[in-house]
Each structure stands twice: as structure tokens, then as C-alpha cells.
Motif scaffolding. Structure first.
Motif, short mmCIF file in Angstrom:
data_model
loop_
_atom_site.label_atom_id
_atom_site.label_comp_id
_atom_site.label_asym_id
_atom_site.label_seq_id
_atom_site.Cartn_x
_atom_site.Cartn_y
_atom_site.Cartn_z
N TYR A 18 0.83 -1.20 0.00
CA TYR A 18 0.00 0.00 0.00
C TYR A 18 0.87 1.26 0.00
O TYR A 18 0.57 2.24 -0.68
CB TYR A 18 -0.93 0.00 1.22
N LYS A 19 1.96 1.22 0.76
CA LYS A 19 2.83 2.39 0.86
C LYS A 19 3.52 2.69 -0.47
O LYS A 19 3.48 3.83 -0.96
CB LYS A 19 3.89 2.16 1.95
N VAL A 20 4.13 1.69 -1.07
CA VAL A 20 4.89 1.92 -2.30
C VAL A 20 3.97 2.21 -3.49
O VAL A 20 4.21 3.15 -4.27
CB VAL A 20 5.80 0.72 -2.61
N PHE A 21 2.89 1.46 -3.62
CA PHE A 21 1.98 1.67 -4.75
C PHE A 21 1.16 2.96 -4.60
O PHE A 21 0.58 3.43 -5.58
CB PHE A 21 1.04 0.48 -4.92
N SER A 22 1.08 3.51 -3.40
CA SER A 22 0.40 4.80 -3.24
C SER A 22 1.32 5.95 -3.62
O SER A 22 0.88 7.07 -3.82
CB SER A 22 -0.08 4.98 -1.80
N THR A 23 2.62 5.65 -3.72
CA THR A 23 3.62 6.67 -4.07
C THR A 23 3.97 6.62 -5.55
O THR A 23 4.19 7.67 -6.17
CB THR A 23 4.91 6.45 -3.24
N PRO A 30 8.85 0.07 -7.68
CA PRO A 30 9.92 -0.94 -7.58
C PRO A 30 9.58 -2.04 -6.57
O PRO A 30 9.36 -1.75 -5.40
CB PRO A 30 11.13 -0.12 -7.13
N THR A 31 9.51 -3.26 -7.05
CA THR A 31 9.19 -4.37 -6.15
C THR A 31 10.31 -4.60 -5.14
O THR A 31 10.07 -5.14 -4.06
CB THR A 31 8.94 -5.66 -6.96
N SER A 32 11.53 -4.20 -5.50
CA SER A 32 12.64 -4.32 -4.55
C SER A 32 12.39 -3.44 -3.33
O SER A 32 12.71 -3.82 -2.20
CB SER A 32 13.96 -3.93 -5.21
N MET A 33 11.78 -2.27 -3.55
CA MET A 33 11.46 -1.37 -2.44
C MET A 33 10.36 -1.96 -1.57
O MET A 33 10.38 -1.84 -0.35
CB MET A 33 11.02 0.00 -2.98
N ILE A 34 9.38 -2.59 -2.21
CA ILE A 34 8.30 -3.24 -1.47
C ILE A 34 8.86 -4.35 -0.59
O ILE A 34 8.51 -4.46 0.59
CB ILE A 34 7.25 -3.82 -2.45
#
Length: 210
Positions: free
Chosen positions: A21-26, A33-37
Motif C-alpha cells: 500500500y505504501k509503495v503503490f500509493s507513491t 519498484p518491487t525491490s522497495m516493497i
């Protein structure tokens, strides 16, 4: 249903969902980046895809979970709060939103960004899932409240927009405080509702909300 994921401890499930939710909201879907997730979820990228196969599967699971979770919250709200007073209803809704944000801080932002997602690989499926979301329209709200309390019932649509914009901005600005002092955030928002009530309600119905 993702059986592998659902066998994980609930705390780990929440961490994996919250990371998405955090990464895809940004970021938009394609650039997220899935690495960030994976880093946010404290796991490897390969393990993330062990549970969800690929990025698309993970994203759609996030969205399905968000829709089901919000729908459940709305049903509970309807059961718990049947007041016909508009401002009591808005106060209850804000408390619910703060509680939800404490569990999944970026869920609302994720839903909002997903609504405008234009990536062709997921657009159609997101549109179908959106159709399953329970949403109180302005007309639904007006049918369930006592509009006789308003000085001018024709202003209700505008008032709903104002409160929606304030609530979204207020929860975003106070995201950290929601974790540490949720009751303070609710109390401050209540003050804003009281001010609006003074303006929109007839004098006989004005009494400070508790």
C-alpha cells in the motif's frame, strides 16, 4: 484465495500488505519498484513472489483486500451507527478512518491512486473490483439523515465535499500522530466539525458534539 499467504502469521500478513500500500500509493503501478516493497516488508523479492507469483498478482491481491476490508468497515459502521444526525455520522466516520489508518496507513491513498491507474495490464480488472466497493453516494447520505436540521438543504452536497477534502488532507498531514495520539487527531477534527455545524445547522439544533 492465496493459501500460502493466508497461512502466514497475521502480523506478517499486515506487514506485507502495508508495504505494498505504501509503495503503490507513491508510484504508479508500472514504476513501483518491487525491490522497495520487499525491503519495506523485511523480506526478499523472491519470497514476495513466492506468495503472489508476480507483480500483477500482488497488486490485484492488495486491491481485492482493500475493497473487502473497506466494505467490511462500512457494514460495521452501518450496524453500529444509525444516527440520522449528519454531523454525528461524519464524526463516527472520522473515528473509523483514524482507526483504519492506524492499521493500514496508506490504504486510502492506494485506493485513490488505483482509481486513476491507466496501465492496460491491470486497468480492466481494477475497474471490475471497483464496482464491488460499497460507497455512500451523496444521495445515499441525504436519504439517511435528517435534512430538516439544515438552514439550507441545498448546501449538503457542497458540505460533503468540504468535509471529504478536509478529512483526506487532515489524515495525510497527521499520519504520524495517528499512530501516537489517535484520540487527539479525532478531537481536533471534531472541533472542525463543530465549526461547520454552527454555520450549516439551524440555531435550534446547534449543540456541541460530544
Amino acid at each position: 484465495m492465496n493459501n500460502k499467504f493466508l497461512k502466514l502469521p497475521l502480523e506478517k500478513q499486515r506487514r506485507i500488505l502495508s508495504a505494498g500500500y505504501k509503495v503503490f500509493s507513491t508510484y504508479p503501478y508500472k514504476k513501483a519498484p518491487t525491490s522497495m516493497i520487499a525491503e519495506e516488508a523485511c523480506m526478499s523479492k523472491s519470497l514476495l513472489f513466492h506468495y503472489f507469483t508476480n507483480k500483477k498478482g500482488y497488486y490485484l491481491y492488495l486491491f481485492t483486500h482493500a475493497v473487502e476490508y473497506l466494505n467490511l468497515q462500512i457494514i460495521h459502521q452501518q450496524q453500529e451507527n444509525q444516527s440520522k444526525d449528519f454531523f454525528e455520522r461524519m464524526s463516527f466516520e472520522m473515528k473509523r478512518k483514524v482507526e483504519l489508518s492506524a492499521e493500514y496507513p496508506y490504504l486510502y491513498q492506494f485506493i485513490g491512486r488505483a482509481y486513476y491507474e491507466r496501465d492496460e495490464s491491470i486497468q480492466n480488472e481494477i475497474s471490475k473490483l471497483y464496482g464491488k466497493m460499497l460507497i455512500d453516494t451523496k444521495e445515499d447520505i441525504k436519504l439517511s439523515i435528517d435534512i430538516s436540521k439544515f438552514k439550507n438543504p441545498n448546501e449538503i452536497d457542497k458540505l460533503i465535499d468540504i468535509i471529504t477534502w478536509i478529512a483526506e488532507g487532515y489524515t495525510y498531514k497527521n499520519m504520524n500522530r495517528i499512530f501516537e495520539h489517535p484520540q487527539e487527531v479525532v478531537k481536533e477534527f471534531q472541533t472542525l466539525l463543530d465549526s461547520l455545524k454552527m454555520h450549516y445547522y439551524k440555531e435550534v439544533f446547534i449543540n456541541v458534539l460530544r
